[in-house]
Design a protein around this motif. Structure first.
Motif, PDB file in Angstrom:
ATOM      1  N   THR A 153       0.865  -1.174   0.000  1.00  0.00           N
ATOM      2  CA  THR A 153       0.000   0.000   0.000  1.00  0.00           C
ATOM      3  C   THR A 153       0.903   1.225   0.000  1.00  0.00           C
ATOM      4  N   VAL A 154       0.935   1.947  -1.095  1.00  0.00           N
ATOM      5  CA  VAL A 154       1.824   3.095  -1.239  1.00  0.00           C
ATOM      6  C   VAL A 154       1.121   4.341  -0.705  1.00  0.00           C
ATOM      7  N   PHE A 155       1.824   5.099   0.145  1.00  0.00           N
ATOM      8  CA  PHE A 155       1.253   6.318   0.704  1.00  0.00           C
ATOM      9  C   PHE A 155       2.312   7.417   0.742  1.00  0.00           C
ATOM     10  N   VAL A 156       1.861   8.625   0.991  1.00  0.00           N
ATOM     11  CA  VAL A 156       2.764   9.769   1.077  1.00  0.00           C
ATOM     12  C   VAL A 156       2.536  10.476   2.409  1.00  0.00           C
ATOM     13  N   ASP A 157       3.647  10.946   3.008  1.00  0.00           N
ATOM     14  CA  ASP A 157       3.607  11.734   4.241  1.00  0.00           C
ATOM     15  C   ASP A 157       3.884  13.181   3.864  1.00  0.00           C
ATOM     16  N   PRO A 158       2.832  14.025   3.740  1.00  0.00           N
ATOM     17  CA  PRO A 158       3.042  15.408   3.291  1.00  0.00           C
ATOM     18  C   PRO A 158       4.028  16.179   4.160  1.00  0.00           C
ATOM     19  N   TYR A 159       4.082  15.870   5.456  1.00  0.00           N
ATOM     20  CA  TYR A 159       4.974  16.577   6.373  1.00  0.00           C
ATOM     21  C   TYR A 159       6.437  16.334   6.031  1.00  0.00           C
ATOM     22  N   ASP A 160       6.702  15.177   5.432  1.00  0.00           N
ATOM     23  CA  ASP A 160       8.083  14.771   5.174  1.00  0.00           C
ATOM     24  C   ASP A 160       8.544  15.072   3.750  1.00  0.00           C
ATOM     25  N   VAL A 161       7.649  15.563   2.917  1.00  0.00           N
ATOM     26  CA  VAL A 161       8.003  15.837   1.519  1.00  0.00           C
ATOM     27  C   VAL A 161       8.852  17.103   1.434  1.00  0.00           C
ATOM     28  N   LYS A 162       9.985  17.006   0.749  1.00  0.00           N
ATOM     29  CA  LYS A 162      10.829  18.171   0.542  1.00  0.00           C
ATOM     30  C   LYS A 162      10.215  19.088  -0.517  1.00  0.00           C
ATOM     31  N   ALA A 163      10.376  20.380  -0.307  1.00  0.00           N
ATOM     32  CA  ALA A 163       9.785  21.344  -1.233  1.00  0.00           C
ATOM     33  C   ALA A 163      10.340  21.193  -2.642  1.00  0.00           C
ATOM     34  N   ASP A 164      11.648  20.908  -2.737  1.00  0.00           N
ATOM     35  CA  ASP A 164      12.252  20.816  -4.066  1.00  0.00           C
ATOM     36  C   ASP A 164      11.951  19.488  -4.757  1.00  0.00           C
ATOM     37  N   GLU A 165      11.325  18.511  -4.033  1.00  0.00           N
ATOM     38  CA  GLU A 165      10.950  17.235  -4.640  1.00  0.00           C
ATOM     39  C   GLU A 165       9.447  17.113  -4.837  1.00  0.00           C
ATOM     40  N   ARG A 166       8.725  18.122  -4.437  1.00  0.00           N
ATOM     41  CA  ARG A 166       7.268  18.048  -4.463  1.00  0.00           C
ATOM     42  C   ARG A 166       6.739  17.782  -5.870  1.00  0.00           C
ATOM     43  N   ASP A 167       7.165  18.529  -6.860  1.00  0.00           N
ATOM     44  CA  ASP A 167       6.667  18.364  -8.224  1.00  0.00           C
ATOM     45  C   ASP A 167       7.073  17.016  -8.803  1.00  0.00           C
ATOM     46  N   THR A 168       8.276  16.577  -8.478  1.00  0.00           N
ATOM     47  CA  THR A 168       8.739  15.276  -8.969  1.00  0.00           C
ATOM     48  C   THR A 168       7.875  14.155  -8.415  1.00  0.00           C
ATOM     49  N   ILE A 169       7.532  14.238  -7.135  1.00  0.00           N
ATOM     50  CA  ILE A 169       6.700  13.211  -6.503  1.00  0.00           C
ATOM     51  C   ILE A 169       5.316  13.166  -7.136  1.00  0.00           C
ATOM     52  N   VAL A 170       4.724  14.330  -7.346  1.00  0.00           N
ATOM     53  CA  VAL A 170       3.387  14.380  -7.948  1.00  0.00           C
ATOM     54  C   VAL A 170       3.405  13.762  -9.334  1.00  0.00           C
ATOM     55  N   LEU A 173       4.181   9.762  -9.137  1.00  0.00           N
ATOM     56  CA  LEU A 173       3.094   8.944  -8.605  1.00  0.00           C
ATOM     57  C   LEU A 173       1.898   8.912  -9.547  1.00  0.00           C
ATOM     58  N   SER A 174       1.562  10.038 -10.131  1.00  0.00           N
ATOM     59  CA  SER A 174       0.429  10.072 -11.051  1.00  0.00           C
ATOM     60  C   SER A 174       0.711   9.247 -12.301  1.00  0.00           C
ATOM     61  N   ARG A 175       1.946   9.263 -12.768  1.00  0.00           N
ATOM     62  CA  ARG A 175       2.295   8.502 -13.970  1.00  0.00           C
ATOM     63  C   ARG A 175       2.292   6.999 -13.689  1.00  0.00           C
ATOM     64  N   ARG A 176       2.889   6.586 -12.591  1.00  0.00           N
ATOM     65  CA  ARG A 176       3.018   5.160 -12.296  1.00  0.00           C
ATOM     66  C   ARG A 176       1.676   4.499 -11.983  1.00  0.00           C
ATOM     67  N   PHE A 177       0.797   5.221 -11.333  1.00  0.00           N
ATOM     68  CA  PHE A 177      -0.461   4.617 -10.904  1.00  0.00           C
ATOM     69  C   PHE A 177      -1.663   5.127 -11.698  1.00  0.00           C
ATOM     70  N   ASP A 178      -1.374   5.831 -12.798  1.00  0.00           N
ATOM     71  CA  ASP A 178      -2.418   6.303 -13.709  1.00  0.00           C
ATOM     72  C   ASP A 178      -3.494   7.086 -12.961  1.00  0.00           C
ATOM     73  N   LEU A 179      -3.045   8.069 -12.202  1.00  0.00           N
ATOM     74  CA  LEU A 179      -3.940   8.910 -11.418  1.00  0.00           C
ATOM     75  C   LEU A 179      -3.867  10.348 -11.902  1.00  0.00           C
ATOM     76  N   PRO A 180      -4.942  11.117 -11.780  1.00  0.00           N
ATOM     77  CA  PRO A 180      -4.892  12.540 -12.140  1.00  0.00           C
ATOM     78  C   PRO A 180      -3.879  13.281 -11.259  1.00  0.00           C
ATOM     79  N   GLU A 181      -3.104  14.155 -11.869  1.00  0.00           N
ATOM     80  CA  GLU A 181      -2.099  14.898 -11.095  1.00  0.00           C
ATOM     81  C   GLU A 181      -2.746  15.754 -10.016  1.00  0.00           C
ATOM     82  N   GLU A 182      -3.954  16.261 -10.295  1.00  0.00           N
ATOM     83  CA  GLU A 182      -4.627  17.101  -9.300  1.00  0.00           C
ATOM     84  C   GLU A 182      -4.932  16.306  -8.029  1.00  0.00           C
ATOM     85  N   VAL A 184      -3.309  13.583  -6.912  1.00  0.00           N
ATOM     86  CA  VAL A 184      -2.064  13.298  -6.203  1.00  0.00           C
ATOM     87  C   VAL A 184      -1.547  14.552  -5.513  1.00  0.00           C
ATOM     88  N   ALA A 185      -1.611  15.695  -6.206  1.00  0.00           N
ATOM     89  CA  ALA A 185      -1.127  16.953  -5.628  1.00  0.00           C
ATOM     90  C   ALA A 185      -1.903  17.309  -4.366  1.00  0.00           C
TER      91      ALA A 185
END
Length: 651
Positions: A153-170, A173-182, A184-185
């Motif tokens: 079960t893949v999850f994200v901890d918003p508190y731990d996300v680095k600001a400079d990696e935020r866009d990369t994560i969105v 994750l949206s590409r790998r799991f075929d989810l809307p970017e909005e 995931v964001a």
């Protein structure tokens, strides 16, 4: 004339009474602060302190404040001029308070220290569940019909996300799991929770690829997914689990206590902001895996039965159908149903597709029921296989005409011939010799009107009324399988009893399960009951073998190299929507065994409302031949070593 005396007391000082001045109040003795000796107090003489006029002599002026009474002893103790008592009382009160505090501290830090420490720890500790594996459901050789695989079960901890990696994560994750970017964001930027699920049931390999990117704030939890190997054809029997991992239908539900296991638990300490800090030795309870369950089914035979049934039902436009493959000792080798469904796509199925029609669909057995009429007659010594009856093609009973399936001149038939040609008229005459009570007794002995014994949900036990409720023509119609109803497993069990030399063994689909050590434990022995004698069973098998012979109604059921015994069945079907026979169509059946001289397998075929052909020998017998041929080869049952004997059908 004398002046009246003033009744008020006189001031003694008016007569020159010396002033009783307290020593030390003169200016010399009091530092100049007292009045001069012999001076008169202006207040006493009535003279104003600051320029007031002198009071007239001889008149007393009342005091401005009432005279004070005696001062109580307690008040005298608290006069400002004497603070000692107050200090002593205050010190005593402070001492009492300090003693209370000291006692409470001793209680908390000494006597109840452990309980308070535990309570404080509980405020920081949280218990999380450790998932466990659900037991597998396998065939007799251990091949899975249902199994659990490890996923994430893949999850994200918003508190731990680095600001400079935020866009990369969105983006990732949206590409790998075929989810809307909005979507995931929104989860990455959430401040409601530090646990935002992105995807469930992620294959382990996919998670490993994502984990290698080392994206801070992206994590996964171990979980287990229930999977069903494709095209086993056992979905209606095996059932499925819900999103919570608990069985909802079929064997998954019935065997929940055996398969489920017991999840474990782990303690974690919650840090600032809710961060989970794993604890050493933090496992509060180890997970206990579920037990595997082994069925009596053979996966290959199950698959072939499902394929053959679906193909034939499609060709004839049948509404539904079932195929049962059973051993004489009651073990079910295959249980196929049409229609069926994909247990990995439950949301796309309907209740009708998920029903186990082999148990839930009751039908009139038609001519396959004639074997019970013959068994009752033979067992009660009413007839022998060679007893001859005069059989026209029709007969009237209680104002109703009963006919054979085809026109023929009046014939002299033996009981063998009546069975081989499936004569309704001949069967009615045999039943009248047996009687209603006798026929009813044997129908019950063969399992009609009672659950099959499988213990599966949704079973329809059919209808078998007592003889005192039978009306005029019912003995005649029941003798050849009308006016009663059974399910496919019940009917297969009748022929298994004949194949098992007259001993009925309660059908079973569970071979056993594994224990906590992983060792196989067989299921309890099923109930057994002798229904007919071994001799009667042998005679019935010869009659049924004639059905596939030259004059029989099921020549399509022959299998090269094997002696085959069986019986066709065709019955009117009640329309479930109208409750009428007029629009219900027919139920076509065939049930047989092979090798006939020493039976190893029984195959029961049922087709509900086939449109193109509906006689059992035409519609259902080809499915029997397909499935039985495959099963004999797959289970390596050798060909028959004996020749079919000649039996007398006609006089």
């Amino acid at each position: 004339m004398s002046t009246p005396r003033d009744p008020r007391p006189r001031n003694p000082r008016r007569r020159g009474t010396p002033d009783r001045t307290v020593k030390g109040t003169s200016p010399r003795e009091n530092g100049g602060q007292g009045r001069p000796r012999g001076s008169v107090d202006p207040a006493r003489t009535g003279t104003a302190a600051k320029g007031g006029r002198p009071r007239p002599r001889g008149k007393a002026v009342p005091s401005r404040r009432p005279p004070r009474g005696p001062v109580p002893p307690l008040r005298r103790r608290f006069r400002r001029s004497d603070p000692g008592p107050r200090i002593r009382i205050a010190l005593a009160l402070m001492g009492v308070v300090l003693l209370v505090f000291a006692g409470r501290l001793v209680q908390i830090q000494g006597i109840e220290a452990a309980s308070y420490a535990s309570a404080a720890a509980e405020l920081r500790l949280s218990e999380t569940e450790i998932p466990t594996t659900r037991g597998s459901i396998t065939d007799a050789d251990g091949r899975p019909f249902a199994m659990s695989v490890e996923v994430r079960t893949v999850f994200v901890d918003p508190y731990d996300v680095k600001a400079d990696e935020r866009d990369t994560i969105v983006t990732e994750l949206s590409r790998r799991f075929d989810l809307p970017e909005e979507e995931v964001a929104r989860k990455v930027d959430s401040d409601d929770s530090r646990y935002q699920v992105i995807a469930r049931e992620v294959p382990l390999e996919e998670w490993k690829e994502l984990d290698e990117l080392d994206l801070q704030g992206v994590a996964a939890e171990t979980a287990y997914k229930r999977v069903y190997p494709e095209e086993t054809g056992a979905a209606n029997l095996v059932g499925f689990v819900g999103t919570d991992g608990h069985g909802l239908e079929g064997l998954e539900s019935v065997l929940e206590d055996t398969l489920a296991g017991d999840p474990g638990s782990r303690q974690v300490e919650l840090g600032t902001g809710g961060t989970e800090i794993p604890m050493a030795n933090g496992v509060a309870k180890e997970p206990v895996p579920g037990h595997d369950v082994r069925l009596t089914l053979d996966q290959d035979v199950q698959w072939r039965a499902q394929q053959a049934l679906a193909q034939r039902a499609g060709e004839l436009g049948a509404d539904s159908g079932s195929v049962i493959v059973m051993r004489p000792t009651g073990e079910i080798v295959a249980m196929a149903n049409y229609p069926t469904y994909d247990p990995d796509a439950i949301e796309e199925s309907t209740p009708e597709q998920r029903a186990n029609g082999a148990l839930s669909a009751a039908f009139e057995p038609g001519s396959t029921n004639k074997v019970i009429t013959a068994a009752a007659a033979l067992e009660e010594d009413v007839v022998t296989p060679d007893t001859v009856y005069t059989v026209p093609d029709s007969i009237r009973r209680h104002g109703e005409t009963f006919r054979d399936s085809h026109n023929h001149p009046t014939q002299r038939m033996t009981l063998n011939g009546i069975m081989a040609t499936s004569s309704n008229v001949g069967t009615i005459k045999v039943a009248e010799d047996v009687g209603a009570e006798g026929l009813y007794e044997y129908l019950g002995k063969f399992g009609f009107g009672e659950p099959s014994g499988l213990g599966l949900p949704g079973e329809n036990s059919g209808i078998l009324t007592a003889p005192d409720e039978w009306w005029g023509t019912q003995l005649a119609s029941i003798s050849f399988g009308h006016g009663i109803s059974v399910n496919a497993v019940q009917m297969a069990s009748v022929y298994a009893t004949v194949a098992n030399d007259g001993v009925r063994v309660e059908p079973t689909v569970i071979a056993g399960s594994t224990d906590e050590n992983g060792e196989f434990r067989p299921a309890p022995e099923p109930a057994k009951e002798r229904v007919i004698s071994e001799e009667t069973a042998r005679e019935l098998r010869l009659m049924l073998e004639a059905v596939t012979g030259e004059h029989g109604t099921a020549q399509d059921a022959r299998i090269p190299g094997y002696r085959v015994a069986g019986k066709t069945g065709t019955a009117n079907r009640v329309d479930p929507d109208t409750g009428s026979y007029d629009t219900g169509g027919y139920t076509s059946t065939f049930v047989g065994m092979a090798p006939a001289d020493d039976p190893e397998l029984i195959v029961q075929v049922v087709l509900h409302n086939p449109k193109e052909q509906y006689y059992g020998g035409e519609a259902a017998a080809p499915v029997f031949t397909d499935v039985m041929s495959f099963a004999l080869k797959t289970l390596q049952i050798p060909p028959t070593a004996t020749e079919q004997p000649n039996i007398r059908l006609f006089e």
